[in-house]
Design an enzyme around this catalytic site. Structure first.
Site, short mmCIF file in Angstrom:
data_model
loop_
_atom_site.label_atom_id
_atom_site.label_comp_id
_atom_site.label_asym_id
_atom_site.label_seq_id
_atom_site.Cartn_x
_atom_site.Cartn_y
_atom_site.Cartn_z
CE LYS A 247 -4.49 -1.01 0.20
NZ LYS A 247 -5.52 -0.36 -0.64
CB SER A 499 -1.11 -8.19 -1.08
OG SER A 499 -2.12 -8.80 -0.29
#
Length: 730
Positions: A247, A499
């Site tokens: 992110k 992720s």
């Protein structure tokens, strides 16, 4: 557009420091440490780009025309074929006429100041007629680079915001996909503006400056998982970023594009986890103030992680929608810039650098599996990968209870979920971003779904590979890659995005308990045996001496039948589904009614851990309720229910998430059922009627052991409110 693609080591223009002049900006060529021998495909424009290919050391040189990749990059492209050696390089570029996008840019303020440079000479190359631009001016100094804003020097692409669209309300259960099945994608007709927009994203990704805070994450081969799945599985380790998630790429790329005035005013965002930490780290790097609005149910570990990075944390709202509304309102009041978690072109471009790294690290990749929440990561990866290598599959993966993108692509319009499963909280999004949806609809090959136990199994798989523990959202793509390859017999080179790794320690217990079911290494069964001497021994003999029990629950009651809940281990290397099916068939043939409850979520979360038995309470109903994990939330719920209705049973186990899964037994007369469910609606909490759950009725219902468990006989189908209708009725 950076476009230093080396096909051979060739010493030309010895000692000349070159920079490539493009219509939109000046890009410094990077020196190549080694030659690349793989033939590259470049988008073609007019005049045709020609590539020099060397046949071998001292061999004959020949020209090869670059193939046309289609209309996507036919406007405003300058390509360079650069052949580098340690002492110099030659840049060859072609330039097309100014497009409508370029014309619009002339009247729009650029996102960053262009580097001032003078083209000293423009010569006609003797090698194929491609124009060569050699720039004499030196690269900008470090101080000059610091003053420049980040991002491509073009205006943002025209996108239709979600506020201007109609949004369809759907439920997660409205669409169920098979194992490894891709959801259908309803695509629109490709328009000229779509091609221009994709061209913008390609340049934005190539010029994204994310490496001030991010690292180029490794691409690790997973040998154990590959052997078991019979495919070549690689893990893109975004969990190794400084904030343990991808992110920060999009957050920094968006914030680095802000003017000095905007940075001085500060930024604000709403997030319950990884995006919050990305914004906090970016603000620390850019030396601006950051306010992070988080739901009051956010676990303390994530709140403390954001505070350690220097951001101001405000706990506001019980859900993400309320938190985001607060953040946007405060942004207007204080003049701060709101940093979206996914629905922004520059955020998408920052996430797209993951795709750029994958193609560089594994040129032979055949499929990339990407976790999908709001869609920023898959949109960025697809924009880059499909522009350069359209033959590579880009497949999204969502939890089965948070399938907003699957349904949006199927209907061809944005869909909003009425409820969402929060187990994989990093991708538990009710509605995809409008920017992300447009790119996904145009580019991705499809999106699939995975179950909670499959996600837990993927976490265990990665731990066994490299002793790293992913968060549930971080393992979604790994679970999808496994399911797709097994279901479709795919045996090529596959990349799954790991992720994130911001796992709450409290959740490990639940993950561990569900992982074996997801790996098909354990099955949970329920059987009804006669309540008489010797029946238990006969039951064990029918199950078989070669079957290992991993769990067993039994309590005698006054009924003529006994209900047994138990789990058995599945032998490695054996077809687990067939083994369990054979076991159930054998027990039923021996007169012992048996059902497989491995897929029954209520059994796995609650009933396995409850004690007691049937009490014969009339009008008892069962409800599963999601109650926020915060002080006073349970009291708020009970204020609506008690003392008007009698609570007959409760079960709750903390799993470290933002909401707690609570099972309630409540005595409700039939005449009051409608009023009671209206009362449940007024609480604002998500609930599900589990009254007709097979396992509950067998173990704790009024007709315990008499009518709940399947006997294998042909039965008349009855309408049931949930997935447990698959279980037979005696």
């Amino acid at each position: 557009l950076v476009l230093a693609i080396a096909l051979t080591r060739l010493e030309v223009e010895r000692g000349t420091p070159l920079r490539l002049g493009c219509p939109h900006n000046i890009l410094q060529l990077h020196w190549l440490s080694r030659p690349l021998t793989r033939t590259a495909q470049l988008p073609a424009s007019s005049p045709t780009v020609l590539l020099l290919r060397r046949k071998g050391r001292g061999g004959k040189k020949s020209w090869t025309k670059s193939p046309l990749l289609g209309p996507i990059l036919h406007q405003t492209i300058s390509m360079a074929a650069a052949f580098g050696a340690s002492c110099g390089s030659l840049a060859a570029a072609s330039r097309s006429p100014a497009s409508s996008l370029r014309q619009r840019e002339s009247s729009a303020a650029p996102l960053r100041a262009k580097s001032a440079a003078v083209v000293a000479s423009r010569t006609r190359s003797a090698r194929g007629g491609a124009s060569c631009a050699i720039i004499d001016s030196a690269p900008p100094s470090a101080a000059e680079q610091q003053q420049q804003q980040q991002g491509p020097a073009v205006s943002l692409p025209n996108v239709l915001s979600s506020a201007a669209r109609t949004v369809r309300e759907v439920k997660p259960e409205d669409m169920k996909l098979g194992e490894g099945e891709l959801g259908a994608v309803k695509r629109g007709v490709m328009r000229a503006e779509d091609a221009e927009r994709l061209n913008w994203y390609l340049r934005a990704i190539l010029t994204a400056n994310v490496y001030d805070v991010a690292v180029e994450s490794s691409l690790d081969f997973a040998p154990r998982l590959s052997d078991r799945i019979d495919a070549q599985i690689y893990l893109k380790r975004e969990d190794l970023q400084p904030v343990f998630s991808f992110k920060l790429r999009g957050a920094y790329n968006r914030m680095a594009s802000l003017s000095s005035t905007a940075l001085a005013a500060g930024v604000i965002t709403s997030s319950a986890g990884n995006h919050a930490q990305g914004v906090a780290l970016a603000a620390k790097k850019l030396q601006c103030s950051a306010v992070i609005a988080m739901p009051v149910t956010t676990p303390a570990i994530k709140v403390n992680a954001v505070r350690r990075l220097g951001a101001t944390v405000v706990l506001e709202g019980e859900n993400f929608d309320a938190t985001q509304a607060y953040a946007k309102r405060r942004a207007v009041e204080e003049g701060r810039t709101f940093i979206p978690p996914f629905d922004d072109p520059l955020v998408v471009a920052g996430q797209g650098t993951v795709g750029m790294e994958i193609l560089r690290q594994l040129p032979g990749v055949e499929a990339i599996f990407v976790p999908v929440g709001g869609g920023g990561l898959i949109a960025g990866i697809a924009a880059y990968v499909k522009s350069i290598r359209p033959d590579i599959k880009v497949i999204g993966v969502e939890p089965e209870g948070a399938n907003a993108m699957v349904q949006s692509l199927y209907h061809g319009e944005l869909c909003r979920l009425t409820k969402v499963d929060g187990f994989a909280d990093g991708v538990a999004v009710r509605q995809p971003g409008a920017v992300c949806f447009d790119l996904c609809q145009q580019l991705v090959d499809g999106v699939m779904t995975v179950k909670t136990d499959q996600i837990c199994a993927a976490i265990k798989d990665v731990f066994e590979e490299n002793r790293s523990i992913l968060e549930p959202a971080g393992a979604v793509a790994v679970a999808g890659a496994k399911a797709y390859c097994e279901a479709n017999g795919f045996k090529g080179k596959v990349v799954a995005i790991a992720s994130g790794a911001n796992m709450n320690f409290d959740r490990l217990r639940v993950v561990s308990q569900l992982a074996d079911g997801g790996l098909k290494q354990e099955a949970t069964l329920v059987s009804v045996i006669p309540e008489e001497n010797g029946s238990f021994k006969r039951f064990v003999e029918l199950v078989g001496a070669d079957v290992s029990f991993t769990e067993f629950k039994y309590r005698k009651n006054s009924s003529t039948n006994a209900v047994v809940l138990y789990s058995v281990a599945v032998t490695a290397g054996v077809n687990s589904q067939q083994m369990i099916k054979d076991c159930v068939t054998k027990l039923r043939a021996g007169g012992i009614g048996t059902d497989n409850l491995t897929e029954d979520e209520t059994t796995q979360i609650h009933l396995r851990y409850m004690v007691g038995g049937a009490t014969g309470i009339p009008n008892e109903r069962l409800y599963g309720v999601e109650i926020p994990e915060r002080a006073g939330a349970l009291d708020t719920f009970l204020n609506f229910i008690s003392p008007k209705y009698t609570i007959t049973m409760t079960h709750y186990r903390s799993d470290g998430g933002r909401v707690g899964q609570v099972l309630f037994g409540i005595q409700v007369p039939p005449a009051q059922l409608e009023a009671f469910e209206a009362c449940l609606e007024s609480t604002g909490y998500t609930y599900k009627d589990e009254t007709r759950n097979t396992a509950f009725n067998a173990l704790y219902g009024t007709g315990r052991g008499e009518s709940s468990v399947g006997s294998g006989q042909q039965q008349t189908k009855q309408p049931r409110p949930n997935i447990f209708s698959l279980f037979g009725k005696k």
